[in-house]
Design a protein around this motif. Structure first.
Motif, PDB file in Angstrom:
ATOM      1  N   ASP A   1       0.885  -1.254   0.568  1.00 11.38           N
ATOM      2  CA  ASP A   1       0.674   0.363   0.007  1.00 11.38           C
ATOM      3  C   ASP A   1       1.015   0.587  -0.122  1.00 11.38           C
ATOM      4  OD1 ASP A   1       0.822  -0.296   2.676  1.00 11.38           O
ATOM      5  OD2 ASP A   1      -0.790   0.337   3.323  1.00 11.38           O
ATOM      6  N   ARG A   2       1.917   1.355   0.083  1.00  7.07           N
ATOM      7  CA  ARG A   2       3.184   2.077   0.226  1.00  7.07           C
ATOM      8  C   ARG A   2       4.713   1.868  -0.141  1.00  7.07           C
ATOM      9  NH1 ARG A   2       4.082   6.034   4.994  1.00  7.07           N
ATOM     10  NH2 ARG A   2       1.347   5.366   5.356  1.00  7.07           N
TER      11      ARG A   2
ATOM     12  N   PHE B   1       5.683  10.351   3.025  1.00 10.68           N
ATOM     13  CA  PHE B   1       4.412   9.938   1.485  1.00 10.68           C
ATOM     14  C   PHE B   1       3.270  10.494   1.466  1.00 10.68           C
ATOM     15  CE2 PHE B   1       1.569   6.526   0.693  1.00 10.68           C
ATOM     16  CZ  PHE B   1       1.873   6.485  -0.432  1.00 10.68           C
ATOM     17  N   GLU B   2       2.341  10.971   3.199  1.00  9.62           N
ATOM     18  CA  GLU B   2       1.211  11.611   2.917  1.00  9.62           C
ATOM     19  C   GLU B   2       0.932  12.815   2.236  1.00  9.62           C
ATOM     20  OE1 GLU B   2       1.415   8.483   5.870  1.00  9.62           O
ATOM     21  OE2 GLU B   2       2.859  10.369   5.527  1.00  9.62           O
TER      22      GLU B   2
ATOM     23  N   GLN C   1       1.451  11.564  -1.180  1.00 12.43           N
ATOM     24  CA  GLN C   1      -0.144  11.860  -1.456  1.00 12.43           C
ATOM     25  C   GLN C   1      -0.753  13.409  -2.357  1.00 12.43           C
ATOM     26  OE1 GLN C   1      -1.364   8.930   0.625  1.00 12.43           O
ATOM     27  NE2 GLN C   1      -1.644   7.444  -1.176  1.00 12.43           N
ATOM     28  N   LYS C   2      -0.287  13.891  -1.014  1.00 14.74           N
ATOM     29  CA  LYS C   2      -1.553  15.688  -1.219  1.00 14.74           C
ATOM     30  C   LYS C   2      -1.050  15.986  -3.049  1.00 14.74           C
ATOM     31  CE  LYS C   2      -2.378  15.078   3.292  1.00 14.74           C
ATOM     32  NZ  LYS C   2      -2.799  16.571   4.693  1.00 14.74           N
TER      33      LYS C   2
ATOM     34  N   PHE D   1       0.801  14.579  -5.436  1.00 17.91           N
ATOM     35  CA  PHE D   1       0.104  14.016  -6.375  1.00 17.91           C
ATOM     36  C   PHE D   1      -1.269  14.199  -6.964  1.00 17.91           C
ATOM     37  CE2 PHE D   1      -0.584  10.812  -9.543  1.00 17.91           C
ATOM     38  CZ  PHE D   1       0.995  10.622  -9.959  1.00 17.91           C
ATOM     39  N   THR D   2      -2.137  14.252  -5.885  1.00 20.97           N
ATOM     40  CA  THR D   2      -3.421  13.680  -5.802  1.00 20.97           C
ATOM     41  C   THR D   2      -4.039  15.306  -5.948  1.00 20.97           C
ATOM     42  OG1 THR D   2      -3.572  12.267  -3.714  1.00 20.97           O
ATOM     43  CG2 THR D   2      -5.364  14.645  -5.184  1.00 20.97           C
TER      44      THR D   2
ATOM     45  N   LYS E   1      -8.761   8.309  -5.246  1.00 15.21           N
ATOM     46  CA  LYS E   1      -8.717   8.252  -3.681  1.00 15.21           C
ATOM     47  C   LYS E   1      -8.107   6.614  -4.021  1.00 15.21           C
ATOM     48  CE  LYS E   1     -11.384   7.529   0.417  1.00 15.21           C
ATOM     49  NZ  LYS E   1     -11.970   8.527   1.437  1.00 15.21           N
TER      50      LYS E   1
ATOM     51  N   TRP F   1      -5.407   4.392  -5.163  1.00 12.29           N
ATOM     52  CA  TRP F   1      -4.180   4.610  -5.268  1.00 12.29           C
ATOM     53  C   TRP F   1      -4.000   3.292  -3.973  1.00 12.29           C
ATOM     54  CZ3 TRP F   1      -0.154   7.562  -5.286  1.00 12.29           C
ATOM     55  CH2 TRP F   1      -0.217   9.316  -5.213  1.00 12.29           C
ATOM     56  N   ASN F   2      -5.508   2.694  -4.154  1.00 11.78           N
ATOM     57  CA  ASN F   2      -5.500   1.390  -3.647  1.00 11.78           C
ATOM     58  C   ASN F   2      -5.376  -0.334  -4.664  1.00 11.78           C
ATOM     59  OD1 ASN F   2      -7.628   1.709  -1.102  1.00 11.78           O
ATOM     60  ND2 ASN F   2      -8.483   2.507  -2.330  1.00 11.78           N
TER      61      ASN F   2
ATOM     62  N   TRP G   1       3.191  -0.540  -6.380  1.00  5.90           N
ATOM     63  CA  TRP G   1       4.660  -0.178  -5.933  1.00  5.90           C
ATOM     64  C   TRP G   1       5.838  -0.269  -6.274  1.00  5.90           C
ATOM     65  CZ3 TRP G   1       4.901   5.047  -5.109  1.00  5.90           C
ATOM     66  CH2 TRP G   1       3.612   5.399  -4.760  1.00  5.90           C
TER      67      TRP G   1
END
Length: 206
Positions: A91-92, A108-109, A112-113, A115-116, A181, A184-185, A189
């Motif tokens: 998942d990461r 990582f968070e 993600q923000k 990239f999103t 959202k 990402w699942n 990776w």
């Protein structure tokens, strides 16, 4: 003879459900990606004809056609590999890629923000891209317009997200945030890390 060919998906159409439906994957791969392959081959044929006849009156349009369709083919060929069934992928990121993300994006968070935001903020059609900048020797995030525009040279794609409506509309309508959202699942990776290890060998290259 066709120069470019449509690659097979590395998993079944429904393998990414419930995050991305099998119906979308079938249409996306069999129709949209196939059209880019055909368009790139057609552009090459017409460019060959132009050279043979010495008639370059349509050269500007043919070059645009080749760039757009070859971009679509290359982007999608990489995109399929960058995804996988949620139960089969971590998942990461881990290891050196995780360390690079922490170093250059804060965490990582935070990555993600960023990239999103790049993905959902695209005006019109395009892609969000995490790439290795082989000039600076670091990962960067940028927006790719359409299939081929706004990309600085010497960028090696590590992770790409298709934000064209054909990639999500059947599942998520116009709610781009829900699509991102869910996506990402299914990020593979392991594939992204392999691409990072190969790309990071290039530094100061133009």
């Amino acid at each position: 003879m066709a120069v470019y060919t449509l690659p097979e998906l590395p998993y079944d159409y429904a393998a990414l459900e419930p995050h991305i439906s099998g119906k979308i994957m079938q249409l996306h791969h069999d129709k949209h990606h196939a059209n880019y392959v055909n368009g790139a081959n057609t552009a090459l044929e017409k460019l060959e004809e132009a050279r043979a006849t010495g008639n370059f009156a349509t050269i500007n349009q043919l070059e645009k056609d080749l760039a757009f369709n070859l971009g679509g083919h290359a982007n999608h060929s990489a995109f399929w590999k960058m995804m996988g069934p949620a139960n089969d992928t971590p998942d990461r990121p881990s290891g050196e890629l995780a360390a690079a993300i922490d170093e250059y994006f804060g965490s990582f968070e935070a990555f993600q923000k960023h990239f999103t935001a790049a993905a959902t903020g695209l005006q019109g059609s395009g892609w969000a891209v995490l790439a290795w900048d082989s000039v600076a020797g670091r990962p960067v995030i940028f927006q790719l317009f359409d299939q081929q525009s706004n990309v600085p040279i010497a960028q090696i794609p590590l992770l790409m997200l298709d934000m064209w409506e054909h990639a999500f509309y059947l599942d998520y309508l116009n709610v781009k945030g829900d699509y991102v959202k869910a996506w990402w699942n299914v990020v593979n990776w392991t594939e992204v890390e392999n691409r990072f290890h190969a790309a990071s060998k290039h530094h100061g290259v133009l």
